[in-house]
Motif scaffolding. Structure first.
Motif, PDB file in Angstrom:
ATOM      1  N   TRP A   1       0.857  -1.183   0.000  1.00  0.00           N
ATOM      2  CA  TRP A   1       0.000   0.000   0.000  1.00  0.00           C
ATOM      3  C   TRP A   1       0.894   1.235   0.000  1.00  0.00           C
TER       4      TRP A   1
ATOM      5  N   ARG B   1       0.629   5.703  -0.435  1.00  0.00           N
ATOM      6  CA  ARG B   1      -0.311   6.816  -0.314  1.00  0.00           C
ATOM      7  C   ARG B   1       0.303   8.084  -0.874  1.00  0.00           C
TER       8      ARG B   1
ATOM      9  N   VAL C   1       3.590   2.870   2.363  1.00  0.00           N
ATOM     10  CA  VAL C   1       2.997   2.771   3.691  1.00  0.00           C
ATOM     11  C   VAL C   1       3.343   1.432   4.328  1.00  0.00           C
TER      12      VAL C   1
ATOM     13  N   TYR D   1      -4.882   6.336  -1.124  1.00  0.00           N
ATOM     14  CA  TYR D   1      -4.134   5.109  -0.885  1.00  0.00           C
ATOM     15  C   TYR D   1      -4.235   4.205  -2.119  1.00  0.00           C
TER      16      TYR D   1
END
Length: 114
Positions: free
Chosen positions: A35, A37, A47, A92
């Protein structure tokens, strides 16, 4: 290849959200899933990621608050976000990576109000 992210939304500071990303048309189990962002005016940042073997890495800013997990049977990767802060506000993105493969989802907005 499709990465479909869901679960974003508006939450108050201190609250929780769970993002989910479902992958299709890839050999999910061999990919490192992550992930990222991107906040307005800032660069996209990592992340959390989880390797095919289950090893996890987190950005320092989310350690102890976010948890990444994957389900190879369902081709999904989740990001559980607790104790959210206004600075977590961003779009995200889900990412799948293996050798030359580098796939991105469409992004889901997370907004944390103070």
């Amino acid at each position: 290849v499709q990465l479909q992210a869901s679960g974003g939304g508006l939450v108050q500071a201190g609250g929780s959200l769970r993002l989910s990303c479902k992958a299709s048309r890839i050999i999910f189990s061999i990919h490192t899933m992550a992930w990222y962002r991107q906040a307005p005016g800032k660069q996209r940042e990592l992340v959390a990621l989880i390797t095919s073997g289950g090893s996890r890495n987190y950005a320092d800013s989310v350690k102890g608050r976010f948890t990444i997990s994957r389900d190879n049977a369902e081709n999904t990767v989740d990001l559980r976000m607790n104790n959210l802060k206004p600075e977590d506000t961003a779009v995200y993105y889900c990412n799948a990576n293996y050798l030359r493969d580098d796939y991105w989802g469409q992004g889901t907005q997370v907004t944390v109000s103070s």
